[in-house]
Motif scaffolding. Structure first.
Motif, PDB file in Angstrom:
ATOM      1  N   ALA A 249      41.590  -8.225 -50.650  1.00  0.00           N
ATOM      2  CA  ALA A 249      40.286  -8.179 -51.314  1.00  0.00           C
ATOM      3  C   ALA A 249      40.337  -8.951 -52.627  1.00  0.00           C
ATOM      4  O   ALA A 249      41.411  -9.182 -53.188  1.00  0.00           O
ATOM      5  CB  ALA A 249      39.865  -6.734 -51.573  1.00  0.00           C
ATOM      6  N   ARG A 251      39.742  -8.878 -56.479  1.00  0.00           N
ATOM      7  CA  ARG A 251      39.900  -7.747 -57.394  1.00  0.00           C
ATOM      8  C   ARG A 251      39.636  -8.180 -58.828  1.00  0.00           C
ATOM      9  O   ARG A 251      40.092  -9.239 -59.264  1.00  0.00           O
ATOM     10  CB  ARG A 251      41.324  -7.191 -57.264  1.00  0.00           C
ATOM     11  CG  ARG A 251      41.670  -6.052 -58.177  1.00  0.00           C
ATOM     12  CD  ARG A 251      43.087  -5.580 -57.903  1.00  0.00           C
ATOM     13  NE  ARG A 251      43.523  -4.585 -58.875  1.00  0.00           N
ATOM     14  CZ  ARG A 251      44.706  -3.988 -58.866  1.00  0.00           C
ATOM     15  NH1 ARG A 251      45.567  -4.294 -57.899  1.00  0.00           N
ATOM     16  NH2 ARG A 251      45.025  -3.113 -59.790  1.00  0.00           N
ATOM     17  N   VAL A 316      26.729  -7.695 -52.172  1.00  0.00           N
ATOM     18  CA  VAL A 316      26.957  -6.364 -51.600  1.00  0.00           C
ATOM     19  C   VAL A 316      25.621  -5.631 -51.545  1.00  0.00           C
ATOM     20  O   VAL A 316      24.716  -5.881 -52.335  1.00  0.00           O
ATOM     21  CB  VAL A 316      27.982  -5.558 -52.418  1.00  0.00           C
ATOM     22  CG1 VAL A 316      29.352  -6.209 -52.364  1.00  0.00           C
ATOM     23  CG2 VAL A 316      27.527  -5.400 -53.871  1.00  0.00           C
ATOM     24  N   VAL A 337      37.259  -3.189 -59.371  1.00  0.00           N
ATOM     25  CA  VAL A 337      36.402  -3.447 -58.222  1.00  0.00           C
ATOM     26  C   VAL A 337      37.187  -4.235 -57.179  1.00  0.00           C
ATOM     27  O   VAL A 337      37.855  -5.221 -57.513  1.00  0.00           O
ATOM     28  CB  VAL A 337      35.133  -4.217 -58.630  1.00  0.00           C
ATOM     29  CG1 VAL A 337      34.209  -4.404 -57.432  1.00  0.00           C
ATOM     30  CG2 VAL A 337      34.409  -3.486 -59.755  1.00  0.00           C
ATOM     31  N   HIS A 338      37.098  -3.801 -55.925  1.00  0.00           N
ATOM     32  CA  HIS A 338      37.732  -4.494 -54.804  1.00  0.00           C
ATOM     33  C   HIS A 338      36.634  -4.887 -53.831  1.00  0.00           C
ATOM     34  O   HIS A 338      35.971  -4.017 -53.247  1.00  0.00           O
ATOM     35  CB  HIS A 338      38.749  -3.596 -54.094  1.00  0.00           C
ATOM     36  CG  HIS A 338      39.850  -3.106 -54.985  1.00  0.00           C
ATOM     37  ND1 HIS A 338      41.138  -3.597 -54.932  1.00  0.00           N
ATOM     38  CD2 HIS A 338      39.858  -2.159 -55.955  1.00  0.00           C
ATOM     39  CE1 HIS A 338      41.885  -2.969 -55.822  1.00  0.00           C
ATOM     40  NE2 HIS A 338      41.134  -2.095 -56.452  1.00  0.00           N
ATOM     41  N   LEU A 339      36.434  -6.192 -53.630  1.00  0.00           N
ATOM     42  CA  LEU A 339      35.390  -6.695 -52.739  1.00  0.00           C
ATOM     43  C   LEU A 339      36.025  -7.409 -51.553  1.00  0.00           C
ATOM     44  O   LEU A 339      36.846  -8.309 -51.729  1.00  0.00           O
ATOM     45  CB  LEU A 339      34.462  -7.665 -53.479  1.00  0.00           C
ATOM     46  CG  LEU A 339      33.750  -7.118 -54.730  1.00  0.00           C
ATOM     47  CD1 LEU A 339      32.912  -8.213 -55.370  1.00  0.00           C
ATOM     48  CD2 LEU A 339      32.886  -5.919 -54.382  1.00  0.00           C
ATOM     49  N   SER A 346      33.238  -2.242 -50.023  1.00  0.00           N
ATOM     50  CA  SER A 346      33.689  -2.487 -51.392  1.00  0.00           C
ATOM     51  C   SER A 346      34.215  -1.181 -51.969  1.00  0.00           C
ATOM     52  O   SER A 346      33.826  -0.085 -51.535  1.00  0.00           O
ATOM     53  CB  SER A 346      32.548  -3.030 -52.256  1.00  0.00           C
ATOM     54  OG  SER A 346      31.433  -2.153 -52.223  1.00  0.00           O
ATOM     55  N   TYR A 348      35.434   0.888 -55.721  1.00  0.00           N
ATOM     56  CA  TYR A 348      35.392   0.970 -57.180  1.00  0.00           C
ATOM     57  C   TYR A 348      36.364   2.067 -57.601  1.00  0.00           C
ATOM     58  O   TYR A 348      36.175   3.239 -57.267  1.00  0.00           O
ATOM     59  CB  TYR A 348      33.974   1.281 -57.656  1.00  0.00           C
ATOM     60  CG  TYR A 348      32.969   0.208 -57.303  1.00  0.00           C
ATOM     61  CD1 TYR A 348      32.550  -0.722 -58.249  1.00  0.00           C
ATOM     62  CD2 TYR A 348      32.451   0.104 -56.011  1.00  0.00           C
ATOM     63  CE1 TYR A 348      31.639  -1.719 -57.916  1.00  0.00           C
ATOM     64  CE2 TYR A 348      31.548  -0.887 -55.675  1.00  0.00           C
ATOM     65  CZ  TYR A 348      31.147  -1.799 -56.638  1.00  0.00           C
ATOM     66  OH  TYR A 348      30.251  -2.775 -56.306  1.00  0.00           O
TER      67      TYR A 348
END
Length: 550
Positions: A249, A251, A316, A337-339, A346, A348
């Motif tokens: 992800a 980050r 998102v 945050v990881h997307l 996602s 948080y």
């Protein structure tokens, strides 16, 4: 899917002037798991456990308005208007009045006879509501005791939000005893109100009751036994979000003020049309920018600098679920945050010093029939033989928690093999990846093996679509986006000696608004029963390409 729980008693909170004791009753059908300690960081724990409650009760699915009362009123008005017209003829009017008098008398007598039944029905549905609400709390959260921390996990009612509260032993003082393991705890609805009474000037004792495992079998009649029939989608969603945490992800960190600004915008404005997304604009060594659509409102996170190597723009959806983080803003040091990509899950992670709170959000709040393409997370990512997988999992159980690199070095195995095995156990609900500490942990979601053949796919069409991807039988021939943001996909799906030509149109919210396919199933059913496996396969293939680009 039925889950059976057995508790010695209900969880309780007892309070005096200077102390509060919280006692959770564990599931007696699991291995002995218990913990006793006194809270050292009372306020932070209160806010974090309350945020976990917000995840449990979260249900942001669209609820249509009930128009039955209006229809009854309109029908009554129509009847009155008809009577007024009928009064033009006195004879008809007199007859109607006589009939109405008889009907009124009949309705009165009927109501008197049925009044007892109606009252019993109202009491029953009120009882059912209360029991259903408690059942959500009975299965939530799952509590796990590890050598370095205690953590709670839960999943929301709308099956779109995941919460995890991890509390290291620095949060406690005077820890008496503990036994590592995972158990379901009895967690009633009234318990949340008691959590709000935690104060810094009161001693607060937290206990996962060990005495529950000291009773003999003959005392089972004293147990509180609960059987919960969970929908497969709930369990499947839990596993998918858990699997998503182990995926690569993008980050970055956000200051608590940035989360406050996000919540402030969401509280002040209500969208009436799409797209209802948040756009993260990430440029190396520049403040992170967040754009709220459709308003175009932009937040510049001046205290949060993106440290990546290339420009990124990620959208998102389901952003109102971020309001769950509001309670954590005063006690958090930062939010990581990881997307995973556009329309993908996602995460948080709130840094609460000696605690961490992870909020996992699915790609969408509403789980529509296109969710298969957004949640294609249960497919195996590495082929590892069963004996090696068992060896790796048994090694992880020795320490309960370990990083993939440390585990690979200890077992003298390739890192990819270890990751493949741990991924398989994560998908089966027996392990979890800790985003905060970047380690794998043993966590048995159920006391019996989960039927993965039943949970992996939501339908036979989704299973077939996944097989098309594994066989590399899917090819996108055209991918265009017009000026309004609408995406048009065309492709080919080969099956045996046939080639099918699916066409998909996605709106700005990445929802399927139109689709066609040359297969017989689609020609007969169109989209009334959802997309065919060829449309699903092309959509899933498109998402994988987009995710790999991100």
């Amino acid at each position: 899917m039925e889950f059976n729980y057995s508790y010695k008693s209900s969880s309780t909170i007892s309070g005096q002037g200077d102390r509060t004791a919280m006692s959770f009753s564990p599931d007696l059908t699991r291995q002995p798991t218990y913990f006793r300690g006194e809270l050292h960081q009372n306020i932070a724990f209160r806010e974090a456990i309350s945020a976990l409650h917000d995840v449990v009760v979260s249900d942001l699915r669209f609820k249509p308005k009930d128009k039955e009362a209006y229809k009854a009123w309109a029908a009554q008005r129509n009847e009155i208007d008809w009577q007024l017209v009928a009064t033009q003829r006195q004879e008809v009017t007199d007859r109607i009045k006589a009939l109405q008098a008889d009907l009124t008398d009949l309705n009165r007598r009927s109501s008197e006879r049925m009044s007892g039944f109606y009252r019993a029905t109202a009491r029953y549905f009120d009882y059912l509501y209360q029991k259903d609400r408690d059942y959500w709390f009975v299965l939530d959260p799952v509590i796990t005791v590890h050598p370095d921390e205690v953590f709670f996990e839960c999943f929301s009612q709308d099956e779109s939000s995941y919460g995890r509260l991890g509390a290291s032993y620095e949060v406690f003082k005077n820890i008496d005893e503990f036994a590592c393991g995972t158990t379901n705890i009895d967690y009633s609805a009234a318990l949340y109100d008691e959590f709000q009474k935690i104060r810094s000037y009161k001693r607060t004792l937290l206990e996962v009751d060990p005495s529950g495992f000291e009773v003999k079998t003959s005392g089972e009649s004293d147990y509180k036994e609960v059987k919960i029939d969970l929908p497969d989608t709930w369990v499947r969603g839990f596993l998918q979000v858990s699997s998503a945490m182990s995926l690569p992800a993008i980050r970055f960190d956000l200051h608590p003020t940035d989360i406050y600004n996000i919540c402030f915008v969401l509280r002040r404005r209500k969208e009436k049309q799409g797209p209802r997304s948040m756009r993260y604009i990430l440029k190396p060594n520049e403040p992170i920018r967040i754009v709220f659509e459709p308003w175009g409102t932009e937040i510049v996170c001046s205290r949060s600098i993106y440290e990546g190597n290339s420009d990124r723009t990620i959208r998102v959806w389901g952003r109102r679920r971020l309001l769950i983080l509001e309670r954590l803003i005063p006690v958090a040091r930062k939010f990581t945050v990881h997307l995973l990509g556009n329309g993908m899950p996602s995460f948080y992670v709130a840094d609460l010093e000696d605690m961490s709170f992870t909020l996992g959000l699915s790609g969408w709040t509403a789980n529509d029939w296109a969710k298969a393409s957004n949640f294609d997370l249960l497919a195996p990512r590495a082929n590892v033989d069963d004996r090696t997988k068992q060896q790796i999992f048994e090694a992880l159980k020795q320490n309960w928690v370990e990083s993939p690199d440390a585990l690979a070095a200890r077992l003298r195995l390739d890192r990819s093999v270890v990751l493949g095995a741990l991924s398989a156990y994560t998908q089966a609900g027996r392990a979890i990846y800790d985003l905060n500490k970047q380690v794998y942990r043993v966590r048995e979601l159920s006391n019996v093996p989960l039927p993965m053949d039943k949970l992996r796919f939501a339908s036979d069409r989704e299973a077939q679509a996944s097989r098309f991807l594994e066989q590399k039988a899917v090819r996108i021939t055209s991918d265009n986006i017009d000026t309004s943001g609408t995406q048009f996909l065309q492709g080919e799906v080969r099956h045996k000696n046939q080639t099918f030509l699916p066409v998909v149109t996605l709106d700005r919210d990445l929802r399927i608004v139109h689709a066609e396919c040359t297969c017989n199933w689609h020609q007969q059913n169109k989209l009334f029963k959802g997309p065919c496996e060829h449309i699903l396969a092309m959509r899933m293939h498109s998402d994988r390409i987009a995710t790999s680009i991100v």
